[in-house]
Design an enzyme around this catalytic site. Structure first.
Site, mmCIF file in Angstrom:
data_model
loop_
_atom_site.group_PDB
_atom_site.id
_atom_site.type_symbol
_atom_site.label_atom_id
_atom_site.label_comp_id
_atom_site.label_asym_id
_atom_site.label_seq_id
_atom_site.Cartn_x
_atom_site.Cartn_y
_atom_site.Cartn_z
ATOM 1 N N GLY A 103 -2.406 -4.035 -8.502
ATOM 2 C CA GLY A 103 -3.199 -5.053 -7.834
ATOM 3 C C GLY A 103 -4.418 -4.421 -7.190
ATOM 4 O O GLY A 103 -5.042 -3.526 -7.770
ATOM 5 N N GLY A 120 -3.347 -0.604 -5.725
ATOM 6 C CA GLY A 120 -2.800 0.127 -6.858
ATOM 7 C C GLY A 120 -3.820 0.292 -7.965
ATOM 8 O O GLY A 120 -3.961 1.364 -8.563
ATOM 9 N N ASN A 126 2.802 -1.246 3.556
ATOM 10 C CA ASN A 126 2.565 -1.617 4.944
ATOM 11 C C ASN A 126 3.906 -1.815 5.631
ATOM 12 O O ASN A 126 4.867 -2.298 5.013
ATOM 13 C CB ASN A 126 1.758 -2.915 5.036
ATOM 14 C CG ASN A 126 0.289 -2.694 4.773
ATOM 15 O OD1 ASN A 126 -0.256 -1.622 5.033
ATOM 16 N ND2 ASN A 126 -0.371 -3.708 4.251
ATOM 17 N N LYS A 147 0.041 2.220 12.221
ATOM 18 C CA LYS A 147 -0.557 1.142 11.426
ATOM 19 C C LYS A 147 0.174 -0.175 11.642
ATOM 20 O O LYS A 147 -0.438 -1.246 11.633
ATOM 21 C CB LYS A 147 -0.579 1.507 9.946
ATOM 22 C CG LYS A 147 -1.400 0.489 9.142
ATOM 23 C CD LYS A 147 -1.527 0.823 7.689
ATOM 24 C CE LYS A 147 -2.425 -0.220 7.018
ATOM 25 N NZ LYS A 147 -2.460 -0.064 5.551
ATOM 26 N N ASN A 161 -1.766 -9.487 10.587
ATOM 27 C CA ASN A 161 -1.405 -10.165 9.345
ATOM 28 C C ASN A 161 -0.851 -11.561 9.596
ATOM 29 O O ASN A 161 -1.392 -12.546 9.075
ATOM 30 C CB ASN A 161 -0.433 -9.300 8.527
ATOM 31 C CG ASN A 161 -1.164 -8.327 7.629
ATOM 32 O OD1 ASN A 161 -1.523 -8.651 6.515
ATOM 33 N ND2 ASN A 161 -1.398 -7.127 8.120
#
Length: 332
Positions: free
Chosen positions: A12, A15, A109, A212, A220
């Site tokens: 995606g 990647g 993530n 992170k 998010n």
């Protein structure tokens, strides 16, 4: 470690960017193959993988592509670009690509499925996380001993099939779950650095995971719930306050499991340069009607908070709302 064959499983946004960068720069040294599907696969087969970045020449790389990992030979290095909630379903396909010495980089993530493997900073070493690996197939078929953790700082978005737009200069932390600065870690870091990627090997990959996560667990879901970019969220005092609450709870849970934060909560929240108008990956998925990556982010803050006895009231509320949003989004 000899690396001649690399498979990017899940080509995606990020990647695909990894695959195109490696193939474009050191394609004469390694063979790069990608696993993709649908329109993305068709575009890659027809036109290759393209990376766009402001101020940088657009790059297009040709790579072999398939949606069937079982037709490929064993690989020396597998890089997964799948999100945490997609990875367990790919366990058998990833396992088909492995030989005795294959290493697997999970670009993820949030909390990864292998988190407690080799963990010497908590009392939960080798504990499995069924929330992320429901049937234990990643643990049994891929194996946490193969994994090299990866924390990526790189804005990336597929703007059309086969084309990824990058924002900012990427940084990628790599680390063994054990903390060992192993020969494999050094060899892989050197290879990817030679491909032009900004690789930062570390003996404390969990610190980077939690650092992170303080951002991902907050921005998010809140961006998806409000349909807002990061700068707009922080410009509103009400949503900015919730960001601060989630960051604080996430930091407290991380510290309970041995993570070290070099910055205070104030320093984590108040960025000197402010916040950019970034659409988070969860907002992108929400607008596209895709399943949301919830459990590895806010979900695991709540789960691990309960395990450590750390209260996470704001995260629990955000989690409940985001789960409902995800269900409604998929129901149409």
């Amino acid at each position: 470690m000899t690396i001649r064959n690399i498979c990017v499983y899940g080509a995606g946004a990020l990647g695909g960017a990894f695959a195109a960068t490696i193939a474009n720069t050191i394609g004469d040294q390694v063979k790069v193959t990608v696993i993709a599907r649908g329109a993305q696969l068709a575009a890659i087969k027809n036109s290759g993988l393209t990376i766009e970045k402001a101020g940088v020449e657009t790059v297009t790389a040709r790579v072999d592509a398939t949606d069937n990992p079982f037709e490929l030979p064993p690989q020396d290095l597998v890089i997964t670009g799948l999100k945490g909630h997609q990875l367990a379903d790919a366990a058998k396909g990833i396992a088909a690509l492995l030989h005795e010495k294959t290493r697997v980089i999970n670009i993820l993530n949030g909390i990864p499925w292998w988190y407690f493997h080799g963990d010497e900073h908590s009392r939960f070493a080798e504990r499995q996380l069924p929330e992320l690996d429901p049937e234990g197939q990643l643990w049994s078929l891929v194996g946490p001993q193969r994994v090299i953790g990866c924390v990526a700082y790189q804005g990336a978005e597929v703007i059309e099939p086969g084309t990824t737009r990058l924002s900012g200069n990427g940084r990628f932390f790599l680390g063994e779950p054990s903390g060992d600065m192993s020969a494999d870690l050094n060899d892989i870091s050197a290879l990817l650095t030679s491909a032009g990627l900004n690789i930062l090997p570390t003996p404390r990959i969990r610190d980077e995971i939690w650092l992170k996560l303080t951002n991902n667990a907050a921005f998010n879901p809140i961006s998806a719930l409000t349909r807002s970019r990061m700068d707009a969220i922080m410009a509103n005092p009400h949503t900015a306050a919730q960001v601060r609450n989630v960051m604080g709870e996430t930091k407290s849970v991380g510290e309970a499991f041995g993570a070290t934060f070099e910055k205070s909560l104030d320093e984590l929240v108040d960025r000197p340069g402010g916040y950019d108008p970034v659409r988070t990956s969860m907002l992108q998925d929400c607008l596209a009607g895709k399943q949301l990556e919830i459990m590895p982010l806010t979900g695991m803050v709540v789960t691990l908070g309960k395990l450590a006895g750390v209260p996470t009231p704001t995260c629990e509320t955000i989690l409940a709302l985001t789960l409902q949003l995800d269900q409604a989004n998929r129901d149409g």
